[in-house]
Design a protein around this motif. Structure first.
Motif, PDB file in Angstrom:
ATOM      1  N   GLU A 244     -21.436 -52.551  63.014  1.00 28.41           N
ATOM      2  CA  GLU A 244     -22.442 -53.605  63.047  1.00 28.41           C
ATOM      3  C   GLU A 244     -21.786 -54.989  63.061  1.00 28.41           C
ATOM      4  O   GLU A 244     -20.598 -55.130  62.768  1.00 28.41           O
ATOM      5  CB  GLU A 244     -23.340 -53.497  61.812  1.00 28.41           C
ATOM      6  N   ALA A 245     -22.635 -55.986  63.339  1.00 30.20           N
ATOM      7  CA  ALA A 245     -22.140 -57.353  63.385  1.00 30.20           C
ATOM      8  C   ALA A 245     -21.927 -57.883  61.973  1.00 30.20           C
ATOM      9  O   ALA A 245     -22.877 -58.106  61.229  1.00 30.20           O
ATOM     10  CB  ALA A 245     -23.149 -58.241  64.118  1.00 30.20           C
ATOM     11  N   GLY A 246     -20.653 -58.086  61.615  1.00 31.04           N
ATOM     12  CA  GLY A 246     -20.340 -58.677  60.318  1.00 31.04           C
ATOM     13  C   GLY A 246     -20.508 -60.188  60.323  1.00 31.04           C
ATOM     14  O   GLY A 246     -20.544 -60.815  59.271  1.00 31.04           O
ATOM     15  N   GLY A 247     -20.594 -60.776  61.503  1.00 35.70           N
ATOM     16  CA  GLY A 247     -20.841 -62.209  61.638  1.00 35.70           C
ATOM     17  C   GLY A 247     -19.803 -63.048  60.935  1.00 35.70           C
ATOM     18  O   GLY A 247     -18.598 -62.772  60.984  1.00 35.70           O
ATOM     19  N   SER A 248     -20.288 -64.078  60.207  1.00 31.59           N
ATOM     20  CA  SER A 248     -19.367 -65.013  59.573  1.00 31.59           C
ATOM     21  C   SER A 248     -19.323 -64.850  58.059  1.00 31.59           C
ATOM     22  O   SER A 248     -18.594 -65.559  57.371  1.00 31.59           O
ATOM     23  CB  SER A 248     -19.788 -66.447  59.922  1.00 31.59           C
ATOM     24  N   GLY A 249     -20.112 -63.910  57.516  1.00 35.44           N
ATOM     25  CA  GLY A 249     -20.097 -63.711  56.068  1.00 35.44           C
ATOM     26  C   GLY A 249     -21.171 -62.734  55.635  1.00 35.44           C
ATOM     27  O   GLY A 249     -21.913 -62.216  56.467  1.00 35.44           O
ATOM     28  N   ARG A 250     -21.266 -62.472  54.319  1.00 35.59           N
ATOM     29  CA  ARG A 250     -22.201 -61.459  53.828  1.00 35.59           C
ATOM     30  C   ARG A 250     -23.530 -62.048  53.332  1.00 35.59           C
ATOM     31  O   ARG A 250     -24.418 -61.325  52.879  1.00 35.59           O
ATOM     32  CB  ARG A 250     -21.552 -60.644  52.707  1.00 35.59           C
ATOM     33  N   CYS A 251     -23.678 -63.380  53.374  1.00 37.55           N
ATOM     34  CA  CYS A 251     -24.929 -63.995  52.926  1.00 37.55           C
ATOM     35  C   CYS A 251     -26.013 -63.815  53.988  1.00 37.55           C
ATOM     36  O   CYS A 251     -25.691 -63.704  55.172  1.00 37.55           O
ATOM     37  CB  CYS A 251     -24.734 -65.479  52.656  1.00 37.55           C
ATOM     38  N   PRO A 252     -27.301 -63.824  53.549  1.00 33.36           N
ATOM     39  CA  PRO A 252     -28.388 -63.725  54.529  1.00 33.36           C
ATOM     40  C   PRO A 252     -28.242 -64.812  55.593  1.00 33.36           C
ATOM     41  O   PRO A 252     -27.898 -65.956  55.271  1.00 33.36           O
ATOM     42  CB  PRO A 252     -29.646 -63.957  53.685  1.00 33.36           C
TER      43      PRO A 252
END
Ligand SMILES: *Cc1c(COP(=O)(O)O)cnc(C)c1O
Length: 398
Positions: free
Chosen positions: A264-272
């Motif tokens: 999955e896309a982890g994006g730039s961090g774990r925050c919403p």
């Protein structure tokens, strides 16, 4: 050679994969979904339908796609051999055409003259407009205003293909709002319209039907692995947005031995708001007609998502993946924006293949795992699409 038998749909009669899926929809849609399910199951039993679809896959979409041993990459990493299932070589540049050819052929068979679709980055919209042009169907594509501004080229491509792009001004003016509008259109124009959903999401029968159209990826992969290696792979890796390329390659392998890994896309961090990791960080709820994992806040409001790859930027995931996760039949993990960008650059330089940033998530995971595995083992990565659409993003990201 004709396509072999359809795979057995993995859900029960009510469209449940374990506790996930179903039909959480307004009453007026029930009869349309029932009609669709019946037409689909009749079509799957009709050899003239499968022969037509099979011919389109070969002569129009360019199937079977190659299974390519990425020799330079394997040498560079050390460890397991890495093969790429080349969906990037499909017509329109990704696996999405597998689904839109199937659904538009089905729509034409049902006597529907109009296809509607939703699109985020425009990839599914383009694949839908392409199939609609081929079948002589009218096509309308819902797209959020924000996405229209971000994806000018694909908007123009859809229009060139004869489709009408309808801007969506509600909500966050992105994909999930476009899906809501497409459902609204469908409810009002049920008789002559088919809603071509772009992934293994939505109410039953869509997850089962899209899985069937995409499972051609996995069926070809089995044959090609047996040809090249004489056995099934040790690991299959695919990126997960809505989940269609991953279900497509996984489905014939479920329970058959290989480790199935969805990225999955982890994006730039774990925050919403920083990622698109519905399975890894989400909770169970209902979105777009089905029960599945999704990203929501404490009030049940769907949260914003982020990924450097537009195709993974979706707050939900297909219900079958939720089932595979809960049952342990597949595992899910995340890869960050920067890891995906690095993997895209690595694959471009070592193999001369510029992957879509979605697919680069799967490549990045394989790059981490291959060196930890033995050189008698092999991995298959689903290279879901090509990266030409992403060069502007890659340039901006440096
Ligand atoms: C749309 C897209 C995806 C994500 O969709 P899935 O349904 O999860 O497959 C992945 N890769 C590419 C190239 C796409 O265009």
């Amino acid at each position: 050679m004709s396509e072999e038998q359809a795979t057995v749909p993995g859900c029960d009669r009510n469209g449940y994969f374990g506790d996930f899926g179903g039909q959480f929809i307004p009453e007026p849609l029930m009869s349309a979904l029932f009609e669709l399910e019946r037409a689909f199951s009749q079509a799957m039993k009709d050899s003239s339908f499968s022969e037509r679809l099979d011919r389109l896959r070969r002569e129009y979409a360019g199937r079977p796609t190659p299974l390519y041993l990425a020799g330079n990459m394997t040498e560079g990493l050390g460890g397991a051999r890495v093969y790429l299932k080349r969906e990037d070589l499909c017509h329109t540049g990704s696996h999405k055409i597998n689904n839109t050819l199937g659904q538009s052929l089905l729509a034409a068979r049902m006597g529907k003259r109009r296809l509607i679709a939703e699109t985020g980055a425009g990839q599914h919209g383009v694949a839908c407009a392409t199939a609609a042009a081929l079948m002589g169907l009218e096509c309308a594509v819902y797209m959020g205003e924000v996405d229209i501004a971000r994806q000018e080229t694909n908007v123009f491509r859809m229009e060139l293909l004869g489709a009408r792009v309808i801007p969506v001004e509600s909500g966050s003016r992105t994909l999930k709002d476009a899906i809501n509008e497409a459902f609204r259109d469908w409810v009002t124009n049920l008789k002559g319209t088919h809603y071509c959903i772009g992934s293994v999401v939505g109410p039953h029968p869509f997850p089962m039907m899209v899985r069937e159209f995409q499972s051609v990826i996995g069926r070809e992969t089995i044959k090609q692995c047996l040809d090249k290696e004489g056995r099934l792979p040790d690991m299959l890796v695919a990126c997960v947005g809505g989940g269609s390329n991953s279900i497509g390659i996984f489905s014939p392998f479920i329970g058959a031995g290989p480790l199935l890994v969805g990225v999955e896309a982890g994006g730039s961090g774990r925050c919403p708001g920083q990622h698109g990791s519905s399975l890894t960080l989400g909770e169970v709820g209902v979105l777009h007609g089905a029960m599945s994992y999704l990203l929501q806040d404490e009030y049940g409001q769907v949260t914003e998502t982020h990924s450097v790859s537009a195709g993974l930027d979706y707050p939900g995931v297909g219900p079958e993946h939720s089932y595979l996760k809960e049952s342990g039949l597949a595992t899910y993990t995340t890869v960050s924006d920067s890891e995906a960008l690095d993997a895209a650059r690595f694959l471009s330089r070592t193999e001369g293949i510029l992957p879509a940033l979605e697919s680069a998530h799967a490549v990045a995971y394989a790059m981490k795992e291959a060196p930890r595995m033995g050189n008698d083992e092999f991995i298959v990565v689903c290279l879901s699409g090509r990266g030409d659409k992403d060069i502007d993003t890659m340039r901006k990201e440096g």
